[in-house]
Structure formats: C-alpha cells, structure tokens
Design an enzyme around this catalytic site. Sequence first.
Site, mmCIF file in Angstrom:
data_model
loop_
_atom_site.group_PDB
_atom_site.id
_atom_site.type_symbol
_atom_site.label_atom_id
_atom_site.label_comp_id
_atom_site.label_asym_id
_atom_site.label_seq_id
_atom_site.Cartn_x
_atom_site.Cartn_y
_atom_site.Cartn_z
ATOM 1 C CG HIS A 126 -0.603 0.300 2.494
ATOM 2 N ND1 HIS A 126 -0.225 -0.662 3.415
ATOM 3 C CD2 HIS A 126 -0.477 1.483 3.159
ATOM 4 C CE1 HIS A 126 0.093 -0.092 4.559
ATOM 5 N NE2 HIS A 126 -0.044 1.201 4.426
ATOM 6 C CG ASN A 167 -7.931 -0.890 6.127
ATOM 7 O OD1 ASN A 167 -6.856 -1.108 6.677
ATOM 8 N ND2 ASN A 167 -8.285 0.306 5.690
ATOM 9 C CD1 TRP A 168 -8.669 0.490 9.479
ATOM 10 C CD2 TRP A 168 -7.302 0.476 11.231
ATOM 11 N NE1 TRP A 168 -7.971 1.661 9.473
ATOM 12 C CE2 TRP A 168 -7.137 1.688 10.532
ATOM 13 C CE3 TRP A 168 -6.538 0.235 12.377
ATOM 14 C CZ2 TRP A 168 -6.234 2.664 10.949
ATOM 15 C CZ3 TRP A 168 -5.649 1.209 12.786
ATOM 16 C CH2 TRP A 168 -5.505 2.406 12.080
ATOM 17 C CG ASP A 205 0.324 -4.061 2.745
ATOM 18 O OD1 ASP A 205 0.840 -3.609 1.700
ATOM 19 O OD2 ASP A 205 -0.395 -3.370 3.489
ATOM 20 C CG ASN A 255 -6.261 3.468 5.595
ATOM 21 O OD1 ASN A 255 -6.556 2.424 6.152
ATOM 22 N ND2 ASN A 255 -5.189 4.170 5.910
ATOM 23 N N GLY A 289 2.382 5.910 9.197
ATOM 24 C CA GLY A 289 3.759 6.368 8.977
ATOM 25 C C GLY A 289 4.701 5.214 9.221
ATOM 26 C CG ASN A 290 5.549 2.951 12.860
ATOM 27 O OD1 ASN A 290 5.069 3.596 13.784
ATOM 28 N ND2 ASN A 290 6.843 2.665 12.785
ATOM 29 C CB SER A 291 2.479 1.868 6.404
ATOM 30 O OG SER A 291 1.198 1.740 6.940
ATOM 31 C CG PHE A 307 0.196 -4.873 6.769
ATOM 32 C CD1 PHE A 307 0.736 -6.085 7.168
ATOM 33 C CD2 PHE A 307 -1.165 -4.803 6.509
ATOM 34 C CE1 PHE A 307 -0.080 -7.215 7.314
ATOM 35 C CE2 PHE A 307 -1.991 -5.920 6.647
ATOM 36 C CZ PHE A 307 -1.443 -7.117 7.055
ATOM 37 C CG ASP A 308 -4.144 -2.232 9.341
ATOM 38 O OD1 ASP A 308 -4.203 -1.098 9.835
ATOM 39 O OD2 ASP A 308 -5.101 -2.773 8.771
#
Lengths: 724, 724
Positions: free
Chosen positions: A86, A212-213, A221, A327, A654-656, A672-673
């Site tokens: 992503h 997602n989440w 990902d 998102n 931002g950590n993704s 990733f999440d």
Amino acid sequence: MRALLRILAAALTLAVTAPGRADEGMWMLHQLPELDAHLRAMGLQLSPKQIWDPATNTGLASAIPWLGGCTSSFVSPDGLIITNHHCAFGAVQMNSTPAHDYITDGFLAAGRAEELPARAQRVYVFKGYDDVTAKVRSAIAADAPPAQRIKALEAREKELVAGCEKSGLRCRVAEMYGGKSFYMFRQLEIRDVRLVYAPARAIGEFGGEVDNWMWPRHTGDYSFFRAYVGPDGKPADYSPANVPYKPDRFLKLAPAGVKDGDFTMIIGYPGRTMRYRIAALVAQDTEFGYPYQIKLLSDWMAVLDERAKTGKAVEIKVASAVKGLANAMKKYEGMVEGLTKEDLAGQRRVEEAKLQAWIDADPARKAKWGDVLPALDAQAARGATTRERDILVRYLPRAGSLLPAALTIVRWSQQSGKPDVDRDLGYQARDERTIRMRLTTMQRNLDLPTDRAVLTYFFRRAAALPAGQRLASLDAALAATGETGDAAVAALLDEILGKTSLTDEKTRLGLLGLDEAAVAAKHDPLLGFAIALRRDMQAIEDERKTEEGVLIELTPRYVDALAAFRGTPLYPDANSTIRFTDATVKGYSPRDGVYNEPFTTLPGVIAKCTGVEPFNCPKRLVAAYDKGAFGPYVAAPLGAVPACFLSTNDITGGNSGSPIMNGKGELVGLAFDGDYESMTSDYRFSNRLSRTINVDIRYVLWCMDYVDNAHALMREMGVEPSNK
Amino acid sequence: MRALLRILAAALTLAVTAPGRADEGMWMLHQLPELDAHLRAMGLQLSPKQIWDPATNTGLASAIPWLGGCTSSFVSPDGLIITNHHCAFGAVQMNSTPAHDYITDGFLAAGRAEELPARAQRVYVFKGYDDVTAKVRSAIAADAPPAQRIKALEAREKELVAGCEKSGLRCRVAEMYGGKSFYMFRQLEIRDVRLVYAPARAIGEFGGEVDNWMWPRHTGDYSFFRAYVGPDGKPADYSPANVPYKPDRFLKLAPAGVKDGDFTMIIGYPGRTMRYRIAALVAQDTEFGYPYQIKLLSDWMAVLDERAKTGKAVEIKVASAVKGLANAMKKYEGMVEGLTKEDLAGQRRVEEAKLQAWIDADPARKAKWGDVLPALDAQAARGATTRERDILVRYLPRAGSLLPAALTIVRWSQQSGKPDVDRDLGYQARDERTIRMRLTTMQRNLDLPTDRAVLTYFFRRAAALPAGQRLASLDAALAATGETGDAAVAALLDEILGKTSLTDEKTRLGLLGLDEAAVAAKHDPLLGFAIALRRDMQAIEDERKTEEGVLIELTPRYVDALAAFRGTPLYPDANSTIRFTDATVKGYSPRDGVYNEPFTTLPGVIAKCTGVEPFNCPKRLVAAYDKGAFGPYVAAPLGAVPACFLSTNDITGGNSGSPIMNGKGELVGLAFDGDYESMTSDYRFSNRLSRTINVDIRYVLWCMDYVDNAHALMREMGVEPSNK
C-alpha cells in the site's frame, strides 16, 4: 456515562496478564540506553550503539529509510528496498494503464533495466540527529507576544536548517513535547526511485477495505523499490545512466521468522499521536472533529466512486485517492467508536482533576503550574468557535488537482521573492524541486470532470458555513456569478475550471518563475480565485500562529507537570521522526470468549478465497498452493506457512512498511496495520488490546518463490529459492 | 466445485488435534455398555446401569423428562424442573398480559400457591423402552405392496401401543435406522405443569436473534417448572388440590462447575438428524428445500412483524411464533451456507460411489445390496416432482390459529368413528385430551386480523403453485368467489374467516363430538373449506405412504451395507427418543487466526450491555454486578463467574434444556444452542467445529442468588444462598 465506565471496569477485570512494563512507547533512539537492561531481558541481542551510534552516525537505523508517509528497509547492497504494497500503490498506479494493469496483475521487473520510475517517490536515508533545543528556544524573547514567538522560532529553525543543509543532506527541526525540546534530523534524499516488484493486488491488498484494520488478516502487503543515484554516487533526478545506491547498511532476512512470545522490535517513522492531548480537545475530537470529517470523507468518496464508474481510465486515476479516503474514514469511525466506548475524554478529565489537585496541594507547584490546565482549556474553547471552517479549509488544498495546483503556484509567487529565511516552511528554495515534481506528476491523475465534481461538493459545503466562519473569497466569487445557491457554484466552476490554462503541465511549471503581480496579470480565473482564497487562508494561518505561540509556552510546562506527577519518563508524541518500539509476538482477546491468535496461515488465505473482490485470490497463488510445495517457509508449530502475525509494538500511520525485526535485528516481517481495537491508540496505547499487524517474511518469500518466481530478487537478498 | 474442495482441504490442514474417538454419536442407552471402557477413560464415574438399568427401570435417565420439543431435569424431590428459558417461553407468554409483562420482567412465584399454570405444557417422565423389532416387522407380508406395508406396520404399532398403555403410561413405537429396528418407549405423562421462575427476558434471551447460534454467548437461558399430580400421585388435569410430583430421581447440582478439558455428558431428546441421508436428497435440501423454506419463513415473519406493530396485545400474541420462525430461519440459512461451503452433497456422492464400487466388487454383496442406492436415487427423483406443493402443504396446519383448528376438527370427525386401531396416528382416543387442550389454549393467541394476514400470504403462494401440483380444493374455492387473483383470495377469506364460528372456544370443543357429516351440516364456511382441503392432503399423505413403503425396505438394507462398508457400529438418527452423548469442555477455531475460548464470563455479559434490545441488561443485574459480590460462583481460572461454555457434545433441536453433567452425573449447566459452525451437524458432526453451547450452572446460581433472590428455590435444590 456510568454504563461506559462499567464497561471499562469489566474490561479491566478481563485482563489476564499484568505486564512488567507495557510495550507502550515510540522511543527516540537516544533514549535506548535508558531501556537497555529491559530490552536485553526481553530478548534484544544488540546494544543501543549497534542500533544507532550518534558518535559515528552508523547503525541499524541507517538501513531504514523514510518514504515520506511510509517506512522501508534496505535489503540488499544494491539499494533494494522493501516496503508495504500500500506504500508502493501510488507508484504502481502511476505506471498502470488499461492495457498494462499492474494494479490488478502485479509487476515484476525482468531485469534492472525494466524497473519502472516511481517519479513521485522519494527515499530519505537516516543520517542522524542532534539536540538543538537551546539554539531554537533562545530565539524567543521572554516578553514576545504569541504570534511573534512562532515567527522568531520559525526563523531560527530555517536558519539552522539552512546551515545544516550545506552538507548536502536534507534537514528538519522537529519539535518534541509541544516545544519542550527540538532536534535537527538529517536525511539523504534520493530522488530516483524505481518500482521493482509488486504482487497482484489480490495478494498485496487481499481483503481490501473489508479486512482493513481487522484480524484475522491474510494480506501480502509487500512491494519492492530500488534507490538510484548518479554515477558519482550522489542523489540525482531520474536518468537511465543512474546507478543503484549502495546503502551503508541493509537488513538481513530471517527466513525462520518468529514464534508466539518472541521478542520483536520495529524502527520506523510514526506520523502523529496525541498521547498528551487534554480532555477538552479529546472531547472535541470525539464529538465533532471526527464525525464531521467522516461525513466529509464519505461524501467525497461517493463523488469519486461515481466518477470511477464512468470507465477504466478514470477508475485508475481515482484509485489511489479512494483508497486513502476509505482508509482514513475507517480509522476515524473506529476512533469515534473507541473514544466513545472507552470515554477517553472522561478518563482524561479525571486524570486532569487529580493532576490539578496535586498541583494545587503544594504552593511551589501551584506557582509553577497552577495556571497551565485552565489556560489550555481556555485555548481549546477559543479554537472550537471556528471548527467547521478550520477543518474544511484544511481539505481545500487536497480537493482534486487544479485548485491545489493554483494554490501552490500562488503561494510560491508570494514567497519566492523574499529572502529564503523569511519564506514559509515548504515554500523555500529547498522545496522548489518537490513542488515542480508535484505540479508535473499531477498530470497523470488529472481528470477535469472529477475535479469539477469534487469542487462542487466542497464549494457547496463551504458556501453553507455558519456566520462568523465564512470565506470572504468564496462569498465574493459566488456573488459575482449573479446566481445563487447551487447555480452559483456551477457558474463559478464553469468560470474557474472552464477557462483555466492550468490543465497544461508546461503552463503550470512556467508560472513558478513569476511573482504575485505577474501571476495575477495572467487573468486566469482559477488563479484569480486562488489569490483571493489564499488571502482568507493566510488570515486563518495567522490566527493559528497566535494560538501556537500561546501553546509553545504552555505545553512544555504541562508536560513537565505531568512527568513530575506521574513520576515516570515520557516519550514524545510521534511526528514522523525515527522511533524505536520493542514488543512481543502475542495474540489478544478482542472480547469475552474470543482469542485472536498471533498467527494466520496460508491455508487461511485459501479458505478466504471466494473469488469475489477483495477475496479474489490470483489463480497463480491458488495453483501454487494446490501443488502443495511450501519449501522451508512452513512454521513447525502451525504446520503451515504463516501469513500474518500480531505483535505488541506501539506504532501508528507512517510506520507502514516498517521492518519488524528479531533480537538480532533481522527482518521477520513488515508492519502494515493495527487491529481494530488499536484505532484509539493514537490517544492511548493499550497493552491488552493494541496490536501491530505484520505480514510474515515467510509468506513474502513463499509468494516470491512459488507464486511470482521472483528468484533473482530472493538471491539478491541472500535467500536461495526452493521452487527450482 | 474445486474451490470448495480446496476450502475443505484447507480446513483439514488447520485441524490441530486428531481425537482418538470423535465425540460424534447420539447413543441409545442400551448401547452404553459397548462404550463403557471409552467413557470410563474419558472421565465418566458411573456405570451404564447407573445411567439406566433396563432390568429395574431405574437410573439417572429417569431424572430427565421430555417436555415435548425440549428436554429438562428434575432438580428437587418436589418435582422442581429446570429447562431453558426458551423452552418455558410459551408458558411465560401465555401468562403475560400488558399489565403483567412476565416476558420482559421475568416471573418468580412467591410460594407454591403462586406458581402459574402452564396449560399447554406436558412433562414426560422416562420409564424405559424395549426392542419390538420382531413384533413390528412381522406385520409386513413379504409380498405386500408399498402402501400396504405401511398400513400393516402402523396397525401393528397401534396395537402394541394400546397394549403398552394399559399400564397407564404413554407409549410410542420409534423406528430406528429407517425401519431396521423398532423400540417401544414408555413415559409417564404429567398434565399439571406450573411455571415457577423465569428470569427477565434480557437475561434468559440476552443477545436474542443477534447472538442466536453464535459464540461468544452470554445468555442465561434457564427457567423452572414444577410437575404436579393428583393427591393420589397419578397424573391429573390442573387442580389447586394437586400436589407436587415426587420423581424417582432428581439431579444434584455441581456448583463447582467444570473447567476446560473436563468430561461432560448430556442426556436428552434430540429431535431429528439426517446423518445417513443420501447425496441426492442432501442436494435437494441444499438447492431447493431450505432456500424455499427460508423465503417462506421470512415472508411469514414479515407478516407477523407488521401485525406486532399494531399494539402490545398483538405483539404478545405473536411473540412466541415470531421467535420460532426466526430461529428456524437462521438455522436454515446457516444450513444452506454450511452445506454449500462444505459441498456435503458432493462429498456424500463421492462416498456413495465408493460404497457402490465396494458392493459391486463382490458378487455376494452385489446380490444383497447392488440395487439399493440406484433405487434410493430413483425414489429421491420421484419425490422432487411435487416439492413446492409438499412443503407448502406441510405449513398449512400451522398457518395461524383458525385453519389449523378447522383441519384438526375435520380430521377428528373423520377418524373418531373408526375402531381405535384403525385411526390415524395422533387422532386416536389417547390423543383426545391433547387435541382438546390445543383447541382451548389457542384462544389465548387468537387474533383474527393476524390469521387473515397469514392466510392471505399462504393462499397466494398456494394459488401460484405450478401445474401438476395444484390443490384442487383451493382452486375450487377461489373460483367460487367469482373473482380472480388477489381479489379471489380476499373474497375467500371474507367468506371463511368472516363467517366462521370457530373463533368461539366452546363451539370448537363442541364440534369434537360430531362425525364428518354432522360437521359438514354446520355449514360453517371455514369447516367446509377444511373438509375439501383435507381431501387434498389425504391424497398427498397416501402418496407419501407409498414412498415410505418403498423406503422401509430399502433403508435398512442401505444402513446394513453402510455399516459393513465402514466397519464401525452406527448410532441411529435422532427421533425425539432419549439419547446419550459424551464430550469434553473445549473451544474451537471458527476460522484461521481466531480461537473461540470455551468459557464466557459475567464481566463479558456486562461488557455487552448496550442498553439496546437484545442487549438491554436488566437494571437489577447491573446493580448486582456493580456491588461486586459473586459468592462461590467465581471460576478460579477465569477470575470471574462463568456465563456460558462450549462442549463437544453431539446434540440437535430437542436437546434444548438438556442437563449437561459432570462424570458423577451432577448438573453443571444446561445445553441451549449449537455454534454457527454446527448448523450442518444434523447432516454431519464435525469434531473440529461442532459445539454445544451451555449456560453454566454458576451463572444460573449467581442470577438466582444475587439478581432475583430466588433463595427458596436454591435451598430446595440443596444450595445455600450467599447473598444474605
């Protein structure tokens, strides 16, 4: 309210383990020596200096670049970068056409020459940071009025940045604890970035918005970029003559992965947290800020969805924006749900009352901090009086393509004539390249009917703002059409979008050399409207500076009081600077009677394959699974290839793409999440419920090995493929 | 199809434990000696004879009466009976009025004199059974044509039942393995049953339809009846002079409950399973039978929901029916989903092909069984030609109140003149009391507009049946109105509902003494229509008897072949006769990455309390929880009062209210539901996914002790209350 507190009481009763130290904390690298004993005990086998040695500017952290919004890792000596699918999605989309649908099919460069330019992408290699608190704060005169404080501070920061950037690096002063400390961060900015490999969307985004989440998760990902520099080894614009960048350090992969209970750490660039936000602001966010934005995002998304239905070309153009909006919306919805359920505002109110009582109980403390909380509350109340306008105005520079371009051009024309140090942040000489790039790459997604549809929505919203919050520029422009209501909005858009020349890339770039008068003289109706709108926005920014000037004195005092009251060291809120978080691989109980296990598996991926998007597994993945060959990627305790796993790391947006590493600093997966229950963790981390969701390196390798035959890349990372 | 098989393969890969013996099996009590060694090893501390000794007709099983559709247990020497709240719901509803809303508020009799009659309720105490296979099958002449076989069989059964009932007990011949064996079951029928205690609906039905079939579960699904007999100790109609029944045995409570991994057993009366159903019929069920009924139930429920909106009185009248429809619909939906996902028909087809190949491989086997499967398939195909009509006709005797009453009266009038042994099952002299009771108690829920709305729906459906499946009676009655389409249905209902005298209880009961001619002579238009409709139904029943006559020869041979092929002993399908199932307290993984823990807790109940139905916890429950007193009901490993728990017992509808017992035969909870994944277990039990959901006796006791102060009842069960 009582019912809500009762739920919390119940939740506490359900907590099974009482951890010695919570895994909470997005620590700055210089704080690691303080944590050393704890980290060793948990399973870290590296010393703080091996992670980052400020004396030599070397360490593991230099293998972990920022991507501007995402995190990544170097994984080969030739500048190969792994990050989330992503995070690479924009680059995949930019290179996709209806004929070459890399979004759906994935992309694997046949060789280095076939790697595709990711023109909007930058790679920022970490080069260290220094404490510049004294230098920054000394710029503020003791008796300066609030707005003046911020101006002085910004001027000093720009001065320091200019000095720092003489090294050829990119520098930034970051404020910690609301202005209590300041640090100068140095990064090498690499401008030639290329897309190397992205799996099919149905792997990289498997589960889509549905999952997602969520846990259980089965998303692959991951994607790969490569950083290129000029033949002289220095950053350069894209050129076929460029060569792969040789990083100081790259991460080794740990194909054996991790298991339940193992130590993990993440280094990355968390974007924003609000762990010290006062109750009054938490209440405003919960009751107004998020609900208002959810409505806005949902309407905006509906506009884009309508447009996407008109054809594949438009669908591709709006895909990235839709993804981002969806998102954000899901996150905000989760936030409202979580903040409401936990009554976080109420809890903070209780803690603040205790803090105030503690301050008031001692004359010295009262003298020092007695006024802080009341002043912060008053400030919050003032801010609420223009809340609709303030949120809407924040979204206008992102509403479509053309109005944002016009606003950028106008602001640049206003700033570019001034001495560099007096120019607004983001509009200095050092920013010209980025701005040009933005004005260029926007052409790719430009679609006039989409811009019109989006602006129709935003102008109607803005035209309906309450008295006292009106935008004079818009009111005037609408009145000038001679129409009223929706007809006026339509007429205004006929004028500013129908007659603008900003749809032409060369025209846009040509305008960058001109001053405001020259821009105005073009008599482009869109630019004319943007000049007026900028005037409104500037006034709002000036108001905001006054507020910030008050806060820059209050917040550090509040943080001091809080630290003294709690008697524990604090870590600063996330602000896109590099951070460290240690943790454990661990499941959790989302609710009574259910346990979310720490691992999902490849058979679980297959079990989710309904064939219907977002669960439309690629045929080649299913075929590979049916062959029954899984190489060395099977985790013994699971009897299957792990797909994703949970850890207690404290991360946020931002950590993704961040590397999740074992105790030796080897890559075991990519964050990733977060789980649904961690949506409110920007406000408060819960050791019981907050979890990072990571894609397991074994799933990445199995996909590379057996599904996509990305064998050359595996060898480049030092992993021998099994599917030969 | 391949995709579906792949999902199954994935599911198998995910299975973690390979159990020695599956917990599958609804065993007849005389089969227990065969299982004895296994049961001892699992944790049973009782001998088969302690559970039931056919020589003395004594044992634990006599403490476990059938309620006609539900199971229950005697829990005191004074005839106190515990069962599920949803099994007592009809009795609670019958006694509720808008002024005394026991449904919502619950009911606790202040003393024995205040216990409320549950007039429609019967209690059937188990008194033993005998194998009567030889006696029954000898009635069938070797060369009898199919329909004749069934007539002969039924005549013999009635003869045997009449002989058995001379003892004063209620007797029934039950067929096992599709007619391979027959057993005569004896029960003492108690007719004076009273409602003693039901918790508030928001405890007894907490989670309602949302949580139905679901885990995690937090439902306090328990209620209490008491059985009364005449002063002479013999069953008697309700009378204030009656005295509590003294059961031979009653169950002791085990307030310490069970923990994860413990042995459990359930004795009860499972209603119906289809574990040996052939592939062709499973396919028909999956593709037509359930989908057709789901549509029908959902439409019917919508009709009742509309009616319920018209006022509290009507809402109460239709409440029980709506509950039943919703439950059936959810089950059918889960069935279709599960049967489709698992492709059970496909799997059975594969097994049948293997079976056929095995039969064909040996001349002796081929001679014995070679024709069985093809003949069963042909039979299934024949049955499918009238499938819409056959389902619809099954629902008509349940459509509202008046048409069912008319059909009963007419059929009674046709049967009552014959010698008892020639009368239809359910219409013999022994059934008169039940029929009178039904014709009496129906008055309570009778609502003419509701009847009209329901019949409007059913008549429209029936009027739209395809050619070859038409109901001549309905066609004629509609034509006679002179109208067409919906207008004809309306006119017919004007006639038969508008002019009937069956709304009067006395009239209905008065008709029971008349023969068919006398009933016809009443010229009641509803009775006239029912006479014609009964003619259609009788023809359909005669067709069905011919089919059954074929099956009664084929099915036992099929079961023999299957047993020989599998090489394992088989247990018979459920048929509302008493059965035993042993198991373990155990969670399960509903899907990759998630584990459903075996216990939920009281704090979990509280966490679910949103205040909105069906999660509207009673105030007194919340208040009791907030006091923080939990007595001896806390389970140490959980640190909380357990609410519900999972076990691997093999149950189905009819087992509701069954005692779940520890190895000593002590009551540790009540079975009340299965998990969503077990919905298809009527076709196939899965050791990995099928679970029984039980309410924990500790939650029952905590509610009695701290919420409802039902202290006298606790003492009657030998448990000293703590909340004093």
